[in-house]
Design a protein around this motif. Structure first.
Motif, PDB file in Angstrom:
ATOM      1  N   GLU A   1     -10.000   0.918  14.934  1.00 20.50           N
ATOM      2  CA  GLU A   1      -9.148   2.086  14.699  1.00 20.50           C
ATOM      3  C   GLU A   1      -9.264   3.045  15.881  1.00 20.50           C
ATOM      4  OE1 GLU A   1      -6.940   2.469  11.915  1.00 20.50           O
ATOM      5  OE2 GLU A   1      -7.517   0.388  12.178  1.00 20.50           O
TER       6      GLU A   1
ATOM      7  N   GLN B   1      -8.411   7.899  -3.223  1.00 20.99           N
ATOM      8  CA  GLN B   1      -7.977   6.977  -2.174  1.00 20.99           C
ATOM      9  C   GLN B   1      -9.021   6.930  -1.058  1.00 20.99           C
ATOM     10  OE1 GLN B   1      -4.820   9.496  -2.573  1.00 20.99           O
ATOM     11  NE2 GLN B   1      -4.774   8.474  -4.541  1.00 20.99           N
TER      12      GLN B   1
ATOM     13  N   ALA C   1      -0.399   4.426  -1.707  1.00 25.65           N
ATOM     14  CA  ALA C   1      -1.132   5.470  -2.438  1.00 25.65           C
ATOM     15  C   ALA C   1      -1.320   6.737  -1.620  1.00 25.65           C
ATOM     16  CB  ALA C   1      -2.488   4.937  -2.883  1.00 25.65           C
ATOM     17  N   GLY C   2      -1.055   6.652  -0.318  1.00 30.05           N
ATOM     18  CA  GLY C   2      -1.314   7.777   0.588  1.00 30.05           C
ATOM     19  C   GLY C   2      -0.501   9.006   0.214  1.00 30.05           C
TER      20      GLY C   2
ATOM     21  N   LEU D   1       0.842  -1.201   0.000  1.00 29.63           N
ATOM     22  CA  LEU D   1       0.000   0.000   0.000  1.00 29.63           C
ATOM     23  C   LEU D   1       0.873   1.245   0.000  1.00 29.63           C
ATOM     24  CD1 LEU D   1      -2.658  -1.128   2.636  1.00 29.63           C
ATOM     25  CD2 LEU D   1      -2.562  -1.596   0.178  1.00 29.63           C
TER      26      LEU D   1
ATOM     27  N   GLY E   1      -4.361   1.070  15.150  1.00 27.17           N
ATOM     28  CA  GLY E   1      -5.550   0.263  15.352  1.00 27.17           C
ATOM     29  C   GLY E   1      -5.278  -0.707  16.497  1.00 27.17           C
TER      30      GLY E   1
ATOM     31  N   GLN F   1      -4.816   3.752  -7.578  1.00 25.85           N
ATOM     32  CA  GLN F   1      -6.006   3.914  -6.731  1.00 25.85           C
ATOM     33  C   GLN F   1      -6.355   5.403  -6.718  1.00 25.85           C
ATOM     34  OE1 GLN F   1      -5.442   3.829  -2.528  1.00 25.85           O
ATOM     35  NE2 GLN F   1      -7.559   3.345  -2.059  1.00 25.85           N
TER      36      GLN F   1
ATOM     37  N   GLY G   1      -9.319   4.589   1.380  1.00 19.61           N
ATOM     38  CA  GLY G   1      -8.981   3.770   2.549  1.00 19.61           C
ATOM     39  C   GLY G   1      -8.175   2.536   2.177  1.00 19.61           C
ATOM     40  N   THR G   2      -7.625   1.898   3.209  1.00 22.36           N
ATOM     41  CA  THR G   2      -6.721   0.770   2.983  1.00 22.36           C
ATOM     42  C   THR G   2      -7.440  -0.448   2.379  1.00 22.36           C
ATOM     43  OG1 THR G   2      -7.027   0.257   5.322  1.00 22.36           O
ATOM     44  CG2 THR G   2      -4.987   1.373   4.738  1.00 22.36           C
TER      45      THR G   2
ATOM     46  N   ASN H   1      -2.258  -3.113  15.789  1.00 22.54           N
ATOM     47  CA  ASN H   1      -2.169  -3.694  14.448  1.00 22.54           C
ATOM     48  C   ASN H   1      -0.952  -3.109  13.750  1.00 22.54           C
ATOM     49  OD1 ASN H   1      -2.565  -4.531  11.805  1.00 22.54           O
ATOM     50  ND2 ASN H   1      -4.131  -2.960  11.408  1.00 22.54           N
TER      51      ASN H   1
HETATM   52  C1  UD1 Z   1      -3.450   1.592   9.355  1.00 24.41           C
HETATM   53  C2  UD1 Z   1      -4.422   0.586   9.998  1.00 24.41           C
HETATM   54  C3  UD1 Z   1      -4.159   0.553  11.502  1.00 24.41           C
HETATM   55  C4  UD1 Z   1      -2.716   0.175  11.766  1.00 24.41           C
HETATM   56  C5  UD1 Z   1      -1.781   1.110  11.024  1.00 24.41           C
HETATM   57  C6  UD1 Z   1      -0.359   0.601  11.112  1.00 24.41           C
HETATM   58  C7  UD1 Z   1      -6.405   0.687   8.609  1.00 24.41           C
HETATM   59  C8  UD1 Z   1      -7.796   1.127   8.518  1.00 24.41           C
HETATM   60  N1  UD1 Z   1      -5.762   0.997   9.721  1.00 24.41           N
HETATM   61  O1  UD1 Z   1      -3.789   2.850   9.907  1.00 24.41           O
HETATM   62  O2  UD1 Z   1      -5.017  -0.386  12.120  1.00 24.41           O
HETATM   63  O3  UD1 Z   1      -2.457   0.222  13.159  1.00 24.41           O
HETATM   64  O4  UD1 Z   1      -2.121   1.189   9.631  1.00 24.41           O
HETATM   65  O5  UD1 Z   1       0.512   1.522  10.572  1.00 24.41           O
HETATM   66  O6  UD1 Z   1      -5.922   0.045   7.718  1.00 24.41           O
HETATM   67  N2  UD1 Z   1      -3.120   3.782   1.796  1.00 24.41           N
HETATM   68  C9  UD1 Z   1      -3.472   3.587   0.483  1.00 24.41           C
HETATM   69  N3  UD1 Z   1      -4.687   3.978   0.067  1.00 24.41           N
HETATM   70  C10 UD1 Z   1      -5.612   4.517   0.905  1.00 24.41           C
HETATM   71  C11 UD1 Z   1      -5.244   4.709   2.253  1.00 24.41           C
HETATM   72  C12 UD1 Z   1      -4.010   4.308   2.666  1.00 24.41           C
HETATM   73  O7  UD1 Z   1      -2.681   3.088  -0.323  1.00 24.41           O
HETATM   74  O8  UD1 Z   1      -6.709   4.843   0.445  1.00 24.41           O
HETATM   75  C13 UD1 Z   1      -1.791   3.345   2.229  1.00 24.41           C
HETATM   76  C14 UD1 Z   1      -0.955   4.470   2.791  1.00 24.41           C
HETATM   77  O9  UD1 Z   1      -0.166   5.062   1.787  1.00 24.41           O
HETATM   78  C15 UD1 Z   1      -0.097   3.750   3.813  1.00 24.41           C
HETATM   79  C16 UD1 Z   1      -0.962   2.579   4.270  1.00 24.41           C
HETATM   80  O10 UD1 Z   1      -1.957   2.437   3.292  1.00 24.41           O
HETATM   81  O11 UD1 Z   1       1.097   3.243   3.243  1.00 24.41           O
HETATM   82  C17 UD1 Z   1      -1.579   2.801   5.627  1.00 24.41           C
HETATM   83  O12 UD1 Z   1      -2.405   3.940   5.557  1.00 24.41           O
HETATM   84  P1  UD1 Z   1      -2.484   4.964   6.749  1.00 24.41           P
HETATM   85  O13 UD1 Z   1      -3.432   6.043   6.422  1.00 24.41           O
HETATM   86  O14 UD1 Z   1      -1.118   5.338   7.176  1.00 24.41           O
HETATM   87  O15 UD1 Z   1      -3.144   4.013   7.835  1.00 24.41           O
HETATM   88  P2  UD1 Z   1      -3.265   4.279   9.351  1.00 24.41           P
HETATM   89  O16 UD1 Z   1      -4.330   5.276   9.567  1.00 24.41           O
HETATM   90  O17 UD1 Z   1      -1.945   4.554   9.919  1.00 24.41           O
END
Ligand code: UD1
Ligand code: CA
Length: 421
Positions: A155, A76, A9-10, A7, A140, A73, A78-79, A170
């Motif tokens: 979360e 974006q 895309a953030g 992942l 989380g 994506q 969410g994960t 998590n």
């Molecule tokens: C996420 C977890 C959380 C965990 C934490 C660990 C979820 C909902 N929560 O939270 O439980 O403790 O990671 O670090 O998953 N990303 C995308 N597309 C999106 C959103 C995010 O590719 O639409 C990528 C981001 O670039 C990043 C990763 O996913 O590399 C995690 O996203 P982030 O927003 O940092 O998640 P957290 O809120 O930290």
């Protein structure tokens, strides 16, 4: 072998950068490159989910990782939404998928291997990596049932005050039986505090659908240190450097001052070599045994030093091979060179390897037993044959034959009583 989804895309707003977060570097290697290297050998194909400045990330991946593919994506959401972008590419895939984030460069191959093995050994459908944090803020939380089994992930923004007190978090790394779990991604809802499709909801989904859900607890929390700012980047660089230095100390390398020494993970160093304070060793290098490096030396990568080589203070070396018992002790630049053994590179020697008009870089070849006088400029392309001497302060633009003395020095003039007159 299995496959991975990474992942990335953030937006990485807190980096305050014009560059995408995952293309920031530690020791010249991009953050997402660390993840792809860590899964190398465990996975045979990787899908990197990109969004923010996707073209740049895509170009990097394409040029450096042929078994990896970028998936856009946009927007974006969410994960969980991010992972669902891979569905069309993995329609017929039967097997396990490991999911990681692109911004945790300290994760090791060993841990991922152990994590995937535990998933397999437990015959698990979904394994979540957890970690115990004294201060779990922003992560989380892992919610367990009274019998210790995994219930769900909540979360922070959706957590009750009781759940916020949970210290098991998590880590954001998952291994899943793709065949059994892929349909979860079209069923995820975004009715939560952030209005996002959470990947973490697959735990609850797995439980509701009678799947085997487990957690694997990470041993070294440092490995999931995530980068969100330049301060984090500096911190992670230090942690990685410390890891590298500890390995070399264990292997018998003497490092006088670990605090001021930087050594890239791709540098090999032989036992009994001494690294003096304030050296910066970057890129991929191989340093032999009984060498002396520094203080204040800069190796920029692709440097191969045989045993008993000395690189002294304010010497910069790049893309250069040096054979045994050769010294470059003071104030030199050695770029694109092949240097033999028992050579002495005098103080202030510069290899002029770059022609700014043609923009071409050329090689300097210096054979065994050559002595280069101080303050010489060796203009490449150039070969200095065996045993030749170059007089101090020379500018050498032509090949030097074996055993010759070559110099361009202007004759010394002494004008008697010139000052008085
Ligand atoms: C996420 C977890 C959380 C965990 C934490 C660990 C979820 C909902 N929560 O939270 O439980 O403790 O990671 O670090 O998953 N990303 C995308 N597309 C999106 C959103 C995010 O590719 O639409 C990528 C981001 O670039 C990043 C990763 O996913 O590399 C995690 O996203 P982030 O927003 O940092 O998640 P957290 O809120 O930290
Ligand atoms: Ca988030």
């Amino acid at each position: 072998m299995i496959k991975s989804i990474i992942l990335a895309a953030g937006k990485g707003t807190r980096m305050k950068s014009e560059m995408p977060k995952v293309l920031h570097t530690i020791f010249n290697k991009e953050l997402v490159g660390y993840i792809l290297d860590a899964v190398n050998g465990i996975t045979d194909e990787n899908f990197v989910i990109v969004g923010h400045q996707a073209e740049l990330v895509e170009k990097y991946i394409k040029n450096n990782y042929e078994n990896s593919k970028c998936i856009l994506q946009s927007p974006q959401l969410g994960t969980g939404h991010a992972v669902s972008m891979a569905l069309p590419y993995l329609k017929d895939y039967e097997g396990d998928i490991v999911i990681l984030c692109g911004d945790t460069p300290l994760i090791t191959s060993e841990t991922i291997k152990e994590f995937v093995e535990s998933h397999k050994a437990n015959n698990s459908d979904l394994t979540v990596m957890s970690a115990i944090f004294e201060n779990p803020a922003n992560y989380g939380r892992i919610v367990r049932n009274s019998d210790g089994s995994l219930n769900s992930i909540v979360e922070e923004k959706d957590a009750s005050s009781e759940q916020k007190a949970i210290k098991e978090i998590n880590a954001g790394i998952y291994c899943l039986n793709w065949t059994k779990i892929k349909s979860a991604f079209s069923e995820l809802k975004s009715n939560n505090a952030q209005g996002e499709y959470y990947l973490t909801d697959i735990v609850k989904w797995g439980n509701e659908n009678g799947l085997k859900v487990n957690a694997y607890t990470l041993k070294n929390n440092e490995e999931i240190f995530g980068i969100n700012s330049k301060a984090h980047l500096a911190e992670a660089s230090k942690m990685l450097n410390q890891r590298v230095i500890n390995k070399h100390l264990e292997n018998g390398v003497q490092i006088i001052d670990p605090q001021s020494t930087w050594i890239s993970p791709d540098t090999e160093i032989g036992a009994d070599t001494i690294i003096y304070p304030s050296c910066y060793i970057n890129g991929k290098n191989k340093i032999g045994k009984h060498c002396k490096i520094g203080p204040f030396a800069h190796l920029r990568g692709d440097v191969i030093l045989e045993d008993n080589v000395k690189i002294g203070n304010f010497v910069e070396v790049k893309k250069t091979t040096i054979k045994s018992h050769t010294n470059a002790c003071h104030l030199s630049y050695l770029g694109d060179c092949e240097i033999g053994s028992d050579v002495n590179i005098g103080a202030g020697t510069i290899t002029a390897n770059y022609n700014p008009l043609t923009k071409i870089k050329s090689k300097t070849i210096i054979k065994d037993n050559v002595k280069i006088g101080s303050n010489s400029v060796l203009v490449a392309p150039l070969t200095i044959e065996e045993g030749a001497n170059v007089g101090a302060l020379s500018v050498i633009t032509k090949n030097v034959p074996a055993w010759a003395l070559t110099l361009t020095r202007a004759p010394l003039r002494v004008l008697e009583n010139w000052v008085k007159k």
